[in-house]
Design a protein around this motif. Structure first.
Motif, PDB file in Angstrom:
ATOM      1  N   TYR A  33       0.837  -1.185   0.000  1.00 20.59           N
ATOM      2  CA  TYR A  33       0.000   0.000   0.000  1.00 20.59           C
ATOM      3  C   TYR A  33       0.886   1.255   0.000  1.00 20.59           C
ATOM      4  N   THR A  34       0.316   2.357  -0.409  1.00 18.92           N
ATOM      5  CA  THR A  34       1.007   3.627  -0.323  1.00 18.92           C
ATOM      6  C   THR A  34       1.094   4.040   1.142  1.00 18.92           C
ATOM      7  N   ASN A  35       2.308   4.255   1.614  1.00 20.36           N
ATOM      8  CA  ASN A  35       2.519   4.618   3.016  1.00 20.36           C
ATOM      9  C   ASN A  35       3.772   5.484   3.070  1.00 20.36           C
ATOM     10  N   LEU A  36       3.610   6.767   2.826  1.00 21.75           N
ATOM     11  CA  LEU A  36       4.743   7.674   2.700  1.00 21.75           C
ATOM     12  C   LEU A  36       5.529   7.806   3.998  1.00 21.75           C
ATOM     13  N   ASP A  37       4.852   7.803   5.126  1.00 17.73           N
ATOM     14  CA  ASP A  37       5.549   7.934   6.406  1.00 17.73           C
ATOM     15  C   ASP A  37       6.485   6.743   6.642  1.00 17.73           C
ATOM     16  N   ASP A  38       5.966   5.550   6.410  1.00 17.80           N
ATOM     17  CA  ASP A  38       6.795   4.361   6.612  1.00 17.80           C
ATOM     18  C   ASP A  38       7.924   4.311   5.594  1.00 17.80           C
ATOM     19  N   ALA A  39       7.623   4.726   4.347  1.00 15.11           N
ATOM     20  CA  ALA A  39       8.644   4.738   3.305  1.00 15.11           C
ATOM     21  C   ALA A  39       9.817   5.625   3.705  1.00 15.11           C
ATOM     22  N   LYS A  40       9.517   6.822   4.195  1.00 11.28           N
ATOM     23  CA  LYS A  40      10.577   7.754   4.600  1.00 11.28           C
ATOM     24  C   LYS A  40      11.373   7.211   5.786  1.00 11.28           C
ATOM     25  N   LYS A  41      10.694   6.544   6.719  1.00 16.96           N
ATOM     26  CA  LYS A  41      11.389   5.971   7.873  1.00 16.96           C
ATOM     27  C   LYS A  41      12.347   4.865   7.430  1.00 16.96           C
ATOM     28  N   LEU A  42      11.870   3.975   6.559  1.00 21.14           N
ATOM     29  CA  LEU A  42      12.711   2.884   6.077  1.00 21.14           C
ATOM     30  C   LEU A  42      13.938   3.416   5.346  1.00 21.14           C
ATOM     31  N   TRP A  43      13.751   4.480   4.567  1.00 18.38           N
ATOM     32  CA  TRP A  43      14.847   5.085   3.816  1.00 18.38           C
ATOM     33  C   TRP A  43      15.844   5.755   4.783  1.00 18.38           C
ATOM     34  N   ALA A  44      15.315   6.462   5.773  1.00 18.05           N
ATOM     35  CA  ALA A  44      16.187   7.115   6.768  1.00 18.05           C
ATOM     36  C   ALA A  44      16.989   6.074   7.549  1.00 18.05           C
ATOM     37  N   ASP A  45      16.344   4.971   7.903  1.00 19.29           N
ATOM     38  CA  ASP A  45      17.040   3.891   8.625  1.00 19.29           C
ATOM     39  C   ASP A  45      18.162   3.321   7.769  1.00 19.29           C
ATOM     40  N   TYR A  46      17.916   3.176   6.485  1.00 22.11           N
ATOM     41  CA  TYR A  46      18.936   2.627   5.591  1.00 22.11           C
ATOM     42  C   TYR A  46      20.134   3.564   5.492  1.00 22.11           C
ATOM     43  N   LEU A  47      19.854   4.852   5.332  1.00 23.71           N
ATOM     44  CA  LEU A  47      20.940   5.821   5.225  1.00 23.71           C
ATOM     45  C   LEU A  47      21.761   5.862   6.508  1.00 23.71           C
TER      46      LEU A  47
END
Length: 460
Positions: free
Chosen positions: A393-407
């Motif tokens: 599903y579209t979930n922009l908040d979770d997407a940004k968190k996952l990306w921040a965690d990766y960085l």
């Protein structure tokens, strides 16, 4: 990252199509009295990649190929159930692994003769009509499994044939003494001219569906032996379905013309052709529609940006057709290099796609967001009711968190990455890619490059 419709490379869903949409006019009756259909439907702007069943992986190739050949088993595209194809019936062994197919005995190989302007039966060196036999299906299945052939759908086919994985994954350069035992071990046996038995490694109700695929269509060994990769050209090809190949003008702006095969006896799921010729033109959606409105095309795809105008036009809206389909549109990630070697990053980029916006503002023809790979109307497809919250599903908040965690984990910044999104050449594909490019750049701060290629798994 390349766009593809091959399920084996699925990693992220974009949208699921519940509609096929086109402008449909009449079938022209030429001065000769022939019924000729001129259509751009399912073709796209470039040449058809192949008419070799072992190599087919795209919609245009299969669309045309299904008129030239016939599968052992037919798949009802609306109900998604199997029925007779060129095999009028089949028996299943007690252990559920072996399927014995009983073939029609009155199907000849045919070829269009340019000099006589007629479809003729193919004859052997002794003057006998070449009939489609179990040996032709055996040959095609072994050829598809052969690693030398490098069939794009080998991974789909080989697990369903006993010994298929071993042969398919063997060394393409192996000597004949190594190859022969692998071929002999395959679960494909010719019983007689019109009976072939295929054994799968496991028992499954899915197995008959595999024999609806182009990978198992009969192929003319004598023509392939004589002409190699050029066997599918009009002057060389032999086929046996409702139509024969009359002409193939290669390249964008070209066309492929099919002519009715008078020797096709018809089957419950593939009747005798009623249209004398079908000219498939290779055009993008916009010129298709322009030609339709000019009266030179009988059937046209509908460009997404023309939907509103067509619906508002009293004449065009009467010709507008929308019906149920079963196509899923997705992007596949290359997983060997950062950042997409990380599953959480792949999920983040998937969750950042606003599917609802794409179907409402770009496609506009009844598509639905692809939260699952399979449409919910298909047999055994998962649904939200049965598996709540388990789709994508579209979930922009979770997407940004996952990306921040990766960085944070890798010590990288968004500036370290500039992914390339490769999309299929067409105006509609370009519009979708541009929307996703913008969504990803806004969500993650990455510079997404766009590249158009002729991938052709789906027309535009």
């Amino acid at each position: 990252m390349k766009y593809s419709t091959k399920a084996a490379r699925l990693l992220s869903l974009v949208v699921a199509s519940v509609a096929v949409f086109a402008i449909v006019g009449g079938v022209a009756a030429q001065d000769t009295g022939k019924k000729v259909l001129i259509t751009g439907r399912q073709m796209g702007p470039d040449d058809i990649p192949t008419l070799d069943p072992s190599l087919m992986q795209d919609v245009p190739s299969v669309q045309v190929g299904s008129e030239l050949f016939s599968s052992l088993v037919n798949l009802d595209e609306e109900k998604v159930v199997t029925g007779p194809g060129i095999a009028t019936s089949w028996d299943t062994s007690a252990d559920g692994k072996t399927f014995t197919f009983h073939l029609m005995d009155n199907v000849p190989w045919v070829h269009y003769n340019k000099d006589t302007d007629a479809v003729e039966e193919v004859k052997d060196d002794s003057g006998n009509v070449r009939m489609v036999t179990a040996q032709d299906f055996y040959y095609s299945m072994v050829r598809t499994l052969d690693p030398k052939q490098a069939s794009p759908y080998l991974s789909v086919f080989e697990p369903w044939i006993q010994g298929g994985t071993e042969f398919g994954s063997s060394d393409p350069a192996a000597t004949d003494d190594v190859r022969k035992p692998l071929i002999d071990a395959l679960g494909i046996k010719v019983i007689d001219d019109h009976t072939i038995a295929v054994t799968a490694p496991i028992a499954s109700s899915v197995t008959p569906v595999i024999f609806t695929l182009p990978l198992g269509w009969a192929e003319p060994q004598w023509s392939i032996d004589a002409n190699a990769e050029f066997w599918t050209e009009p002057e060389n090809i032999a086929s046996y379905g409702p139509y024969a190949l009359k002409e193939w003008v290669h390249g964008g702006g070209g066309s492929l013309t099919l002519i009715k095969n008078p020797f096709w006896p018809g089957s419950p799921n593939s009747p005798v052709a009623k249209i004398d010729e079908i000219q498939n033109v290779f055009l993008d959606n916009d010129p298709q529609l322009a030609n339709f409105e000019a009266g030179s095309l009988d059937v046209s795809e509908v460009p997404a940006d023309a939907v509103d105008r067509i619906k508002a036009d009293p004449t065009l809206s009467a010709d507008y057709f929308k019906g149920a389909g079963s196509c899923s549109y997705y992007y596949g990630f290359g997983t060997l290099k950062p950042p997409f070697d990380d599953a959480n990053v792949r999920r983040a980029f998937s969750e950042a796609i606003d599917r609802q916006s794409i179907v409402e503002n770009i496609l506009k023809a009844g598509q639905v967001p692809g939260n699952w790979y399979d449409l919910p109307n298909l047999v055994a497809a998962p649904t939200e009711a049965e598996y709540p919250g388990q789709g994508i599903y579209t979930n922009l908040d979770d997407a940004k968190k996952l990306w921040a965690d990766y960085l944070a984990k890798t010590g990288k910044t968004a500036a370290d990455f500039s992914p390339t999104l490769v999309y299929n050449t067409s105006a509609t594909h370009a519009a979708i890619a541009q929307a996703i490019q913008q969504q990803w750049q806004q969500a993650f701060g990455v510079n997404v490059q766009l590249t158009a290629e002729v991938l052709r798994d789906l027309p535009g």
